[in-house]
Design an enzyme around this catalytic site. Structure first.
Site, PDB file in Angstrom:
ATOM      1  N   ARG A  81       0.831  -1.311  -0.004  1.00  0.00           N
ATOM      2  CA  ARG A  81      -0.005  -0.001  -0.022  1.00  0.00           C
ATOM      3  C   ARG A  81       1.009   1.411  -0.020  1.00  0.00           C
ATOM      4  NH1 ARG A  81      -5.347  -1.311   2.618  1.00  0.00           N
ATOM      5  NH2 ARG A  81      -5.344   0.936   3.238  1.00  0.00           N
ATOM      6  N   TRP A 138       1.967   6.289   5.846  1.00  0.00           N
ATOM      7  CA  TRP A 138       2.148   7.114   4.744  1.00  0.00           C
ATOM      8  C   TRP A 138       2.126   8.538   4.925  1.00  0.00           C
ATOM      9  CZ3 TRP A 138      -0.292   9.860   0.391  1.00  0.00           C
ATOM     10  CH2 TRP A 138       0.314   9.762  -0.473  1.00  0.00           C
ATOM     11  N   GLY A 149      -6.527   7.539   7.398  1.00  0.00           N
ATOM     12  CA  GLY A 149      -7.465   8.502   7.031  1.00  0.00           C
ATOM     13  C   GLY A 149      -7.021   9.777   7.471  1.00  0.00           C
ATOM     14  N   GLU A 183      -2.461   5.576 -20.531  1.00  0.00           N
ATOM     15  CA  GLU A 183      -2.216   4.454 -19.688  1.00  0.00           C
ATOM     16  C   GLU A 183      -0.960   3.911 -19.847  1.00  0.00           C
ATOM     17  OE1 GLU A 183      -3.421   3.362 -17.055  1.00  0.00           O
ATOM     18  OE2 GLU A 183      -2.616   1.486 -16.633  1.00  0.00           O
ATOM     19  N   GLU A 192       5.045   6.213 -13.534  1.00  0.00           N
ATOM     20  CA  GLU A 192       4.897   5.813 -12.187  1.00  0.00           C
ATOM     21  C   GLU A 192       6.049   4.935 -11.515  1.00  0.00           C
ATOM     22  OE1 GLU A 192       1.068   4.063 -10.940  1.00  0.00           O
ATOM     23  OE2 GLU A 192       1.146   2.988 -12.632  1.00  0.00           O
TER      24      GLU A 192
END
Ligand code: M6R
Length: 608
Positions: A27, A75, A102, A481, A488
């Site tokens: 993640r 993060w 969050g 794409e 990335e």
């Protein structure tokens, strides 16, 4: 984004927490920490950097004995990545420990309130305010205390909480940030994502918004925000640990690239009945489909790129006007919704904050919503009026591949279905399209079997600094794409342009040796795209072309050509994207980068 794991049971908690956190590494995170109740106190270790450091610091968890604990990978959003900002956070007496995913949007205001009440803050995080608020409201009843805090905070949260004076209970709560509870004979778990607990159990509860869970060794109780006990349904996770493990591949991304034929088949096959497309979960009658006047396709990142491609398909086949929106724009641009509008929200994770907000915006305006989602039971899946699941299985690499490919399939199925029901394609055309769809998995397999040419080409371009992707029509969508896939994970600057736009500015960037990837899969635009290839080539560009088998004319203008098998013109993105995914992958690999976990990126963007 951040990851949460919690455990209470008969086993030592710390090794389980470390193991669970390792399953959430994909993640993206920049620091990690765990806290364990040892019978008399709550002890904690946290550290900036990779989980390996935390494992070393705790000797694999041995330095933190105890049977109840919480862990977190952070993060950074509020405050830099640092030991002090890493979770868990505590109240002053170290009697309450908390991990949080969050964003607490009103934390500045709440922090001022708490400071006025004498609370001192050690970190720059929004989370710490929750630890002090829990302390302030604590009256010996954890559920009541947690609800008091929930009533006062704005924003999103998945929480794991331990109270020193409640040694037999681990607490969890959520709003707009995913959290599950896992149940097993050896104890119970909380986690922000299923892979963290799959090694121990497949039996999970999905905590819904504004719900609280109290986990004991051998029982789990749920409450709503009004402190009323509620019943929840246990879900059995069908996919297994192996599906979320690398299975011999060096990186998850390559494994997932190779899983695309299966993922496409699994998404396609259950919805094809003979020559017909049957999407039971669509929840729309033929009359409903005929009543649609406009479709909004809304998503972020690669999912957005599938929507750009799908606009051509919906408009071309079903003749329905389509607006494509980035979710982060849609949620604030106040769209003018007309009678008969429908919003399709596309998301692999089903938890992307902007996409979820866009869904709610559409719903609040009375617009019918449909989710195209991969993660079962995720927020978008639950909140959309209807959901079409893409059966890609767990996607771990940050760069999506099989998620993207299966989203395309869901769009095609919908567009062809809508077109037939609305009478804009004939039964014969539909049969041909269904046949073409059924061939896609094998055609993808063929492209994957010939990956060496792309690998060879990529290895020549490891040092390149700028790459341009060009295409017209649906080929422009594929270029978007291809460009994102490359940038990335390789950190090479790349941009996608509608080929006809080149002359309006971008062509001035082309110089001797600039790499340009041209996608040419559309017969009606082929000659025009060839002209664009010639334009950049005469200015020194080195051109890699991706085109359909048999379209050899481009060989005169391009330096290197990759051929994709013939398919219906609307389905070419499913094939043309494969060499572009492989190109991005091999460049990243060749540059020695962490392909699965690119810097600054998270798999699931659950904050705005
Ligand atoms: O989970 P979602 O499909 O909603 O995610 C949307 C984007 O964050 C995602 O596609 C992102 O762009 C990927 N990293 C691209 O590979």
């Amino acid at each position: 984004m951040c990851g949460i794991v919690g455990y209470i049971g008969k086993e030592q908690a710390a090794p389980i927490l470390l193991d669970g956190l390792s399953k959430l590494e994909y993640r993206g995170y920049d620091s990690a920490g765990i806290a364990v109740f040892n019978g008399t106190s709550i002890e904690m270790t946290k550290s900036t950097g990779k989980l390996k450091i935390l494992e070393e610091l705790t000797q694999g968890g041995a330095t933190l004995p105890g049977n109840m604990g919480i862990g977190h990978t952070r993060w950074a959003t509020h405050g830099s990545p640092s030991d002090i900002n890493a979770h868990p956070h505590f109240n002053k007496e170290h009697s309450i420990a908390i991990v949080h995913n969050g964003i607490i949007e009103n934390y500045q205001k709440l922090k001022k309130h708490m400071e006025k009440r004498g609370y001192e803050f050690l970190s720059e995080t929004d989370t710490e305010v929750l630890a002090h608020m829990l302390d302030y409201y604590y009256n010996g009843d954890p559920v009541e205390t947690i609800t008091k805090v929930m009533h006062r905070v704005e924003g999103s949260y998945g929480l794991g909480i331990m109270f020193l004076d409640q040694p037999d209970c681990l607490y969890a709560a959520r709003k707009d940030s995913p959290l599950i509870v896992g149940q097993s004979d050896k104890g119970n778990f909380i986690a922000s994502d299923v892979p963290a607990v799959l090694k121990y159990t497949r039996e999970v509860y999905y905590i819904q918004n504004e719900e609280i869970a109290c986990l004991k060794n051998d029982s789990i109780t749920f409450f709503n925000i009004d402190k009323e006990e509620i019943e929840k349904e246990l879900t059995t996770i069908e996919w297994d640990v192996a599906a979320a493990e690398k299975g011999g591949y060096e990186f998850f991304m390559l494994k997932e690239i190779y899983e695309q034929p299966k993922a496409v088949r699994d998404t396609l096959n259950p919805r094809i009945k003979g020559n017909d497309i049957v999407i039971e979960e669509l929840g729309m009658t033929d009359e409903d489909i005929r009543a649609v006047r406009k479709i909004y396709l809304v998503a972020c990142g690669s999912a957005y790129h599938t929507c750009v491609a799908a606009k051509y398909v919906f408009e071309g086949l079903a003749r329905i006007p389509v607006e494509v929106d980035l979710a982060s724009e849609f949620r604030y641009r106040k769209p003018i919704f007309e009678e008969g509008a429908m919003a399709v929200i596309v998301s692999q994770s089903g938890e992307t904050a902007d996409s979820l907000a866009a869904l709610r915006e559409a719903k609040n305006n009375g617009v019918r919503t449909l989710g195209i989602v991969n993660v079962v039971g995720s927020s978008i899946a639950r909140e959309a009026d209807n959901v079409i699941y893409t059966w890609a299985g767990p996607e771990i690499a940050v760069a999506t591949t099989k998620g993207y490919s299966t989203q395309l399939i869901a769009h095609y199925l919908l567009a062809v279905k809508f077109a037939r029901v609305r009478g804009t394609i004939s039964a014969k055309e539909m049969t041909e399209m269904v046949e073409a769809l059924k061939c896609l998995p094998e055609q993808i397999e063929f492209l994957l079997a010939n990956k060496e040419r792309i690998q060879k080409f990529a290895n020549r371009y490891l040092a390149t600094e700028h790459v341009f992707f060009i295409g017209r029509g649906i080929d422009y969508a594929i270029s978007l794409e291809g460009s994102l896939k490359l940038k990335e994970i390789s950190y090479i600057h790349s941009e996608a342009y509608a080929a006809g736009e080149l002359k309006h500015g971008t062509i001035s960037l082309i110089e001797e040796g600039t790499l340009v990837t041209a996608v040419l899969t559309q017969d009606d635009l082929y000659q025009k795209s060839i002209s664009n290839v010639q334009e950049v080539r005469t200015r020194g560009a080195f051109v890699l072309a991706v085109t359909n088998t048999g379209h050899t004319e481009v060989e005169k203008s391009a330096d290197y050509v990759i051929y994709i098998p013939q398919t219906n013109k609307y389905f070419t993105p499913s094939l043309a994207v494969i060499p572009l995914q492989l190109f991005g992958y091999y460049i990243s690999l060749g540059r020695g980068l962490d392909v699965d976990k690119p810097r600054n990126l998270a798999k699931s963007v659950t904050v705005e």
